[in-house]
Design an enzyme around this catalytic site. Structure first.
Site, PDB file in Angstrom:
ATOM      1  N   ASP A 226       0.864  -1.184   0.000  1.00  0.00           N
ATOM      2  CA  ASP A 226       0.000   0.000   0.000  1.00  0.00           C
ATOM      3  C   ASP A 226       0.902   1.235   0.000  1.00  0.00           C
ATOM      4  O   ASP A 226       1.753   1.385   0.865  1.00  0.00           O
ATOM      5  CB  ASP A 226      -0.875  -0.054   1.260  1.00  0.00           C
ATOM      6  CG  ASP A 226      -1.929   1.029   1.284  1.00  0.00           C
ATOM      7  OD1 ASP A 226      -3.050   0.744   1.710  1.00  0.00           O
ATOM      8  OD2 ASP A 226      -1.624   2.173   0.884  1.00  0.00           O
TER       9      ASP A 226
ATOM     10  N   ASP B 158      -3.722   2.324  -5.260  1.00  0.00           N
ATOM     11  CA  ASP B 158      -2.409   2.328  -4.603  1.00  0.00           C
ATOM     12  C   ASP B 158      -2.121   1.071  -3.780  1.00  0.00           C
ATOM     13  O   ASP B 158      -1.198   1.056  -2.983  1.00  0.00           O
ATOM     14  CB  ASP B 158      -2.275   3.566  -3.703  1.00  0.00           C
ATOM     15  CG  ASP B 158      -2.840   3.364  -2.316  1.00  0.00           C
ATOM     16  OD1 ASP B 158      -3.883   2.698  -2.184  1.00  0.00           O
ATOM     17  OD2 ASP B 158      -2.222   3.859  -1.363  1.00  0.00           O
ATOM     18  N   GLU B 159      -2.900   0.025  -3.999  1.00  0.00           N
ATOM     19  CA  GLU B 159      -2.763  -1.109  -3.091  1.00  0.00           C
ATOM     20  C   GLU B 159      -3.056  -2.421  -3.817  1.00  0.00           C
ATOM     21  O   GLU B 159      -3.942  -2.474  -4.666  1.00  0.00           O
ATOM     22  CB  GLU B 159      -3.704  -0.818  -1.928  1.00  0.00           C
ATOM     23  CG  GLU B 159      -4.394  -1.909  -1.292  1.00  0.00           C
ATOM     24  CD  GLU B 159      -5.477  -1.417  -0.317  1.00  0.00           C
ATOM     25  OE1 GLU B 159      -5.689  -2.147   0.638  1.00  0.00           O
ATOM     26  OE2 GLU B 159      -6.122  -0.365  -0.521  1.00  0.00           O
TER      27      GLU B 159
HETATM   28  N1  DCP Z   1      -8.746   7.820  -1.061  1.00  0.00           N
HETATM   29  C1  DCP Z   1      -9.876   8.591  -1.243  1.00  0.00           C
HETATM   30  N2  DCP Z   1     -10.878   8.576  -0.300  1.00  0.00           N
HETATM   31  C2  DCP Z   1     -10.771   7.806   0.813  1.00  0.00           C
HETATM   32  C3  DCP Z   1      -9.632   7.016   1.010  1.00  0.00           C
HETATM   33  C4  DCP Z   1      -8.628   7.043   0.050  1.00  0.00           C
HETATM   34  O1  DCP Z   1      -9.988   9.274  -2.261  1.00  0.00           O
HETATM   35  N3  DCP Z   1     -11.762   7.822   1.718  1.00  0.00           N
HETATM   36  C5  DCP Z   1      -7.687   7.867  -2.091  1.00  0.00           C
HETATM   37  C6  DCP Z   1      -6.615   8.836  -1.707  1.00  0.00           C
HETATM   38  C7  DCP Z   1      -5.498   7.987  -1.239  1.00  0.00           C
HETATM   39  C8  DCP Z   1      -5.679   6.711  -2.016  1.00  0.00           C
HETATM   40  O2  DCP Z   1      -7.078   6.594  -2.255  1.00  0.00           O
HETATM   41  O3  DCP Z   1      -4.243   8.598  -1.471  1.00  0.00           O
HETATM   42  C9  DCP Z   1      -5.173   5.485  -1.293  1.00  0.00           C
HETATM   43  O4  DCP Z   1      -5.903   5.266  -0.106  1.00  0.00           O
HETATM   44  P1  DCP Z   1      -5.236   4.762   1.227  1.00  0.00           P
HETATM   45  O5  DCP Z   1      -6.320   4.377   2.147  1.00  0.00           O
HETATM   46  O6  DCP Z   1      -4.169   3.765   0.926  1.00  0.00           O
HETATM   47  O7  DCP Z   1      -4.577   6.089   1.857  1.00  0.00           O
HETATM   48  P2  DCP Z   1      -3.191   6.768   1.544  1.00  0.00           P
HETATM   49  O8  DCP Z   1      -2.381   6.002   0.569  1.00  0.00           O
HETATM   50  O9  DCP Z   1      -3.434   8.178   1.165  1.00  0.00           O
HETATM   51  O10 DCP Z   1      -2.479   6.802   2.956  1.00  0.00           O
HETATM   52  P3  DCP Z   1      -1.857   5.564   3.761  1.00  0.00           P
HETATM   53  O11 DCP Z   1      -2.049   4.341   2.932  1.00  0.00           O
HETATM   54  O12 DCP Z   1      -0.417   5.918   3.938  1.00  0.00           O
HETATM   55  O13 DCP Z   1      -2.582   5.528   5.053  1.00  0.00           O
HETATM   56 MG    MG Z   2      -2.125   3.974   0.770  1.00  0.00          MG
END
Ligand code: DCP
Ligand code: MG
Length: 362
Positions: free
Chosen positions: A12, A107-108
């Site tokens: 992720d 992203d995952e």
């Molecule tokens: N995303 C979004 N709305 C959400 C959750 C996520 O639009 N409620 C989008 C923005 C994030 C991406 O999806 O950048 C990936 O989600 P993640 O939950 O993996 O969050 P991040 O990568 O931003 O942070 P991390 O994984 O480090 O906690």
């Molecule tokens: Mg993420």
């Protein structure tokens, strides 16, 4: 003969959209950056940099609240096209290692690296190499969890974010699970978590004391899955993405509500989430369904077939709100809201030349 123990990695990206923005604009590095709706709009935070998280900002928080928590944060509108491009590059790196890649969002992904193209025996070394390539080729960081099934790999990747690498070998799994907070189990959202905590069940060790029957009574079908996971068992295979017929998201509310404004806030979050998954799958929805479950457990579903297939969150939100308005509430309280997008059509089949701003006058 037993199957060989699998080697599963869950990866992720860290603060994905925000990290891409910081990478491409050095003046944003080291600063609280919030990507999503702008303050003053009714939008929500998509994500934010770790610097912004220190102020209590997180995904799905209304942008107006994010602004209150950190007025000097830098707010940026999402550039989905860019994130999709970077996502393709990330997935490319995964696929250079194994064909068994199952993306969960932009992203995952899960990777089954039991047999891999790089010929690396150790799954931990494989994960390190993936992280190294992401850093070197894309100038971004990711967190990885390495284990013998999906459940543990996923818990591992979230365990030491950002830039983490957590390996949970079979011999360490039970000890790890026993200490795991109840909210980290697959399918345990805020509401189920509260329910468990109310019963004195705070971690895996507590959870493991429940019989299959008790667990099923508490959380239905999911109980059987939890029963297995808490014992370190999860046989779900890593399956490269199957085409989807529909994309849906629902939320059980932590308290039942009857207030339209509160419901519309939830609808906004659901629209955002469904839109995100449509984008990731490069699909537009020809039909939107709203599900409303009341506190007496009766439920209503309403659908609209839209003239022009929708993908962006504003359009989905508009349709869903229209549906919500058409549900006879009769003063009842709502305990669950859900939005499903169906009749999915591919990117190029949809007519998208008309700017959707025209539809946003609600
Ligand atoms: N995303 C979004 N709305 C959400 C959750 C996520 O639009 N409620 C989008 C923005 C994030 C991406 O999806 O950048 C990936 O989600 P993640 O939950 O993996 O969050 P991040 O990568 O931003 O942070 P991390 O994984 O480090 O906690
Ligand atoms: Mg993420």
């Amino acid at each position: 003969m037993h199957e060989p123990i699998r080697k599963i990695i869950h990866i992720d990206m860290d603060a994905f959209y925000a990290s891409v923005e910081q990478r491409d604009n050095p003046s944003l590095r080291g600063k609280p950056v919030v990507v999503g709706g702008l303050p003053g709009s009714r939008g929500v935070v998509a994500t934010c940099s770790y610097e912004a998280r220190a102020y209590g900002i997180h995904s799905a928080l209304p942008a107006s609240k994010a602004y209150k928590r950190c007025p000097h944060a830098i707010f940026i509108k999402p550039d989905m096209e860019k994130y999709r491009q970077v996502s393709k590059q990330v997935m490319e790196i995964f696929r250079s290692c194994t064909d068994l890649v199952e993306p969960l969002s932009l992203d995952e992904a899960y990777l089954d690296v039991t047999v891999n193209k790089w010929g690396i025996r150790s799954a931990a070394e494989t994960a390190k190499e993936i992280k190294r390539r992401i850093a070197e080729e894309l100038h971004l960081t990711a967190s990885a969890g390495v284990s013998y099934n999906k459940f543990l790999a996923k818990v591992g990747s979230g365990y030491r974010k950002p830039n983490g690498l957590v390996v949970i070998p079979p011999g360490k799994a039970q000890e790890f699970i026993d200490r795991l907070p109840i909210g980290k189990f697959f399918g345990v959202g805020e509401v189920t978590e509260k329910l468990f905590v109310g019963l004195g069940i705070r971690n895996g060790a507590d959870l493991r004391k429940l019989s299959l029957e008790e667990l099923t009574r508490i959380c239905g079908k999911r109980g059987a899955i939890l029963y297995q996971h808490v014992r370190g068992i999860d046989d779900r295979p890593v399956t490269p993405n199957r085409p989807r017929k529909s994309i849906g998201k629902e939320t059980t509310l932590s308290v039942d509500v009857s207030d339209f404004e509160e419901m519309s806030q939830i609808i906004r979050e659901l629209s955002h989430s469904v839109s995100r998954r449509l984008m990731m799958n490069e699909r537009y929805a020809g039909r939107v369904t709203l599900k409303v479950k009341f506190s007496d457990f009766t439920q209503v579903s309403k659908s609209i077939t839209v003239g022009r297939p929708v993908q962006d969150e504003i359009s989905i939100n508009r349709v869903a709100l229209e549906l919500l308005e058409s549900v006879p509430m009769n003063g009842r309280f709502v305990r669950l809201l859900g939005i499903t997008a169906s009749k999915l059509v591919a990117h190029h089949e949809a007519t998208v030349d008309e700017p959707f701003e025209q539809l946003t006058l609600f």
